[in-house]
Structure formats: C-alpha cells, structure tokens
Design an enzyme around this catalytic site. Structure first.
Site, mmCIF file in Angstrom:
data_model
loop_
_atom_site.group_PDB
_atom_site.id
_atom_site.type_symbol
_atom_site.label_atom_id
_atom_site.label_comp_id
_atom_site.label_asym_id
_atom_site.label_seq_id
_atom_site.Cartn_x
_atom_site.Cartn_y
_atom_site.Cartn_z
ATOM 1 N N GLY A 8 0.832 -1.199 0.000
ATOM 2 C CA GLY A 8 0.000 0.000 0.000
ATOM 3 C C GLY A 8 0.867 1.250 0.000
ATOM 4 O O GLY A 8 0.478 2.278 0.558
ATOM 5 N N ASN A 87 1.525 -2.637 5.397
ATOM 6 C CA ASN A 87 0.736 -1.427 5.627
ATOM 7 C C ASN A 87 -0.616 -1.471 4.925
ATOM 8 O O ASN A 87 -1.579 -0.904 5.430
ATOM 9 C CB ASN A 87 1.548 -0.214 5.153
ATOM 10 C CG ASN A 87 0.685 0.999 4.928
ATOM 11 O OD1 ASN A 87 0.278 1.670 5.878
ATOM 12 N ND2 ASN A 87 0.357 1.290 3.673
ATOM 13 N N SER A 140 -3.263 -0.771 14.735
ATOM 14 C CA SER A 140 -4.049 0.445 14.993
ATOM 15 C C SER A 140 -4.354 0.506 16.481
ATOM 16 O O SER A 140 -4.374 -0.537 17.153
ATOM 17 C CB SER A 140 -5.357 0.390 14.202
ATOM 18 O OG SER A 140 -6.272 1.352 14.695
ATOM 19 N N TYR A 153 -12.681 -4.228 11.457
ATOM 20 C CA TYR A 153 -11.359 -3.618 11.242
ATOM 21 C C TYR A 153 -10.497 -3.822 12.492
ATOM 22 O O TYR A 153 -9.324 -4.208 12.399
ATOM 23 C CB TYR A 153 -11.544 -2.127 10.947
ATOM 24 C CG TYR A 153 -10.265 -1.352 10.781
ATOM 25 C CD1 TYR A 153 -9.519 -1.454 9.617
ATOM 26 C CD2 TYR A 153 -9.814 -0.505 11.794
ATOM 27 C CE1 TYR A 153 -8.348 -0.732 9.463
ATOM 28 C CE2 TYR A 153 -8.639 0.221 11.645
ATOM 29 C CZ TYR A 153 -7.906 0.107 10.479
ATOM 30 O OH TYR A 153 -6.743 0.808 10.332
ATOM 31 N N ALA A 154 -11.096 -3.582 13.663
ATOM 32 C CA ALA A 154 -10.363 -3.748 14.925
ATOM 33 C C ALA A 154 -9.921 -5.196 15.104
ATOM 34 O O ALA A 154 -8.789 -5.458 15.535
ATOM 35 C CB ALA A 154 -11.243 -3.327 16.103
ATOM 36 N N THR A 236 4.704 -3.258 20.281
ATOM 37 C CA THR A 236 3.909 -2.304 19.514
ATOM 38 C C THR A 236 4.292 -0.884 19.900
ATOM 39 O O THR A 236 4.361 -0.568 21.082
ATOM 40 C CB THR A 236 2.402 -2.515 19.800
ATOM 41 O OG1 THR A 236 2.019 -3.810 19.348
ATOM 42 C CG2 THR A 236 1.553 -1.482 19.081
#
Lengths: 245, 81
Positions: A8, A87, A140, A153-154, A236
């Site tokens: 991406g 990404n 994220s 998405y999470a 992270t």
C-alpha cells in the site's frame, strides 16, 4: 541499498513510510495495484537525490495464491530482502449488524490473510539471505481500544498484533525482528469519511490535543526497520498523540 | 552437484550456522535425533527452494512428514525429477 517492501506504499500512510525509508538510504519498494500521479512525482523527486531509492511493484494483494511468485519476482528484480512493512489494508467501517457478509470476508482477507501470507514468503527470502531482517506490521489503536463501527477492522488489527508477538519469538533466533506500529487516527484517504465532530472529539481526548500525521507514523516505522532497533522485537509502538494514554 | 549432495551440504551448513552438533548423516538417522530443530528445518527448506527450485512441502496438498534423513533427501530427489 537494502530493500524494504511497503505494501500500500503509493498513498496514505504507505507513501509517507516509503518516502521516509527512501530518504533514510533504503530502497523502498511500494506495492499496490497501480501507481498514481502523486506517487510518480515522489519517485521523480527521489530519483533526483537518491536514484533507485523509491520503486514500484504492481501487485493485487488480494491474489493470495500468487504471493509466492510475487516475492520471488521481487528478489529476482531487486536482490535480497531486508524488510517488509505490512501497511496495506481496508478501512471498512459500519455497524456489524448491517455489514454485508462478503465485506467482512474481504476485509479479513486483505487485512489478515494477505499480510500473513506475504510475511511467510518474505521470511523465507530472509532465511535464504541469512542476514536477519525486519517485519513491521501496521496495526491500529483500535486493536486495543474500542470504536463503534470498526469492530471487524479492529479484529483484523488485533490479529496483526497477536501475529507479531508470536512470530517475533519464532524467528528471533534468525535475527529477524517483528514489530507493530499502532497509529491513532491519522488524516489520510482512509479516515477521510470521518465526520468533523468525531475528529474534534478524538483531538479533545488526546493528551497532545492534536492528531498524529503520517510522517509521525513513518518515523516510528523507520526506527523499527533501522539497525538501531536491533534489540526491539515483539512489541507495539503507539503513535496517537496520547489518545490512548 | 547431485540433489543428495546439495541437500546434505545445506543441512551441514545450517547446522553450523545455528551451532547444532550434527551426528554423521546416514539415511536411517531420524530427523528428530539430528539435533536440528523445526526452525533449522524451515531454513533448510527455504534455502533448498532457492537452490534447487523446488519445495516438496508447499507443493503437496497434504502435510508431508519425512521421518529420517533418507526420506528427506528422497523427497527432494523425487521433486527435482
């Protein structure tokens, strides 16, 4: 020039990451289905200062069956692989109860199965090289906090965080590090659909009273790819202007 | 270099890189007793794919589980032909 693949890498966070890596002396190979004008301009700019530092490789990451061949073609064209930045991803939002079933599947395929498979073949290429390597997964803050409308998405971003920790243990003995960067809400195409009120609320709730930008995220990725991060793995790095502090 | 020689040389090289004491390689030596762990075997498989152009583990629909060094070598000999 050490090769780092950025999926991406032609827009949004990805292009900021690719440009930062190119500026830091790597050859950043941006993977996407197609180029765009902004990316082409960035390549021209990079050519003027460091020829070959920003390249494009066309591939649809949804074509999971072709990932082995794609990684082999990258090695053939550019040489040994030093790093991979996973990404690319979909930012599909919507209330779960009304999200179309194929949308759920598509999101998990592109955000989870595709980067895991790509990592598998990138790690094999690194095993051949025998010189260690770097994997950085873009997760994220919603992997560890909650945001209505982003449940799938999470889930996909939490999957990458779990993947990161276990893979770090698995391939640590080879000198390959695996880490996550967890951005907060960053102004990109993906978050363009966010309402001004939502944006203001996020800013109000952030320690630094602002949103991080793509360059902040790129700097964190560049650190994790660098030699300086040789003893950082399985963790992270959160870049969210203190939103989850 | 024959397929057998390539496979054996790769095993010896990877064992060396990972500081594994390797007993003499005989066909009936069980892989479990070779001193190589699963990560070493993964590196060997990746290197052999690079060197020989084949990966009998990925091309097979079912999980292939060679028990001895001889079976491991034969997998590559069969795949290379």
């Amino acid at each position: 020039m050490r090769n780092v693949v950025v999926t991406g890498g032609t827009r949004g966070l990805g292009i900021a990451i690719a440009r930062k890596l190119a500026a830091d002396g790597y050859r950043a190979i941006a993977v996407a289905r197609q180029q765009n004008d902004h990316f082409a301009a960035c390549v021209q700019q990079a050519e003027a200062t460091a020829p070959g530092s920003l390249r494009f490789a066309a591939f649809d990451l949804n074509d999971i069956a072709f990932i082995p061949k794609f990684v082999a073609s990258l090695s053939e064209e550019f040489g040994p692989l030093h790093g991979l930045v996973n990404n690319a991803g979909l930012g599909t939002s919507g209330i779960l109860a009304t999200l179309a079933d194929p949308q759920i599947e598509r999101l998990l395929r592109l955000n989870v199965t595709s980067p895991i498979t790509l990592t598998k073949y990138a790690v094999r290429a690194m095993m051949v090289g025998g010189a260690g390597g770097r994997i950085v997964n873009i997760s994220s803050v919603v992997a560890s906090t909650g945001y209505s409308g982003l449940s799938v998405y999470a889930a996909s971003k939490a999957a990458l965080a779990g993947f990161t920790r276990s893979l770090a243990r698995e391939i640590g003995p080879l000198g390959i590090t695996v880490n996550c960067v967890a951005p907060g809400f960053v102004d990109t195409d993906m978050t363009g659909g966010m309402k001004p009120a939502q944006r203001a609320q996020i800013i109000r709730r952030s320690a630094l009273r602002r949103l991080p930008d793509a360059k902040d995220v790129a700097a964190a990725v560049a650190f994790l790819v660098s030699d300086a991060a040789g003893n950082v793995t399985g963790t992270t790095v959160t870049v969210d202007a203190g939103n989850t502090a | 270099m024959t397929v057998r020689a390539t496979v054996e040389a790769t095993i010896v090289a990877v064992a060396g890189e990972h500081a594994k004491a390797l007993p003499p390689l005989t066909d009936d030596l069980p892989l479990l007793d070779s001193g190589l762990d699963s990560l070493c075997l993964a590196v060997i498989v990746a290197r052999l794919e690079d060197g020989l152009g084949v990966d009998p583990f990925s091309t097979s629909e079912e999980a292939v589980l060679p028990v001895t060094v001889g079976e491991f070598v034969k997998l590559y000999e069969d795949a290379a032909h």
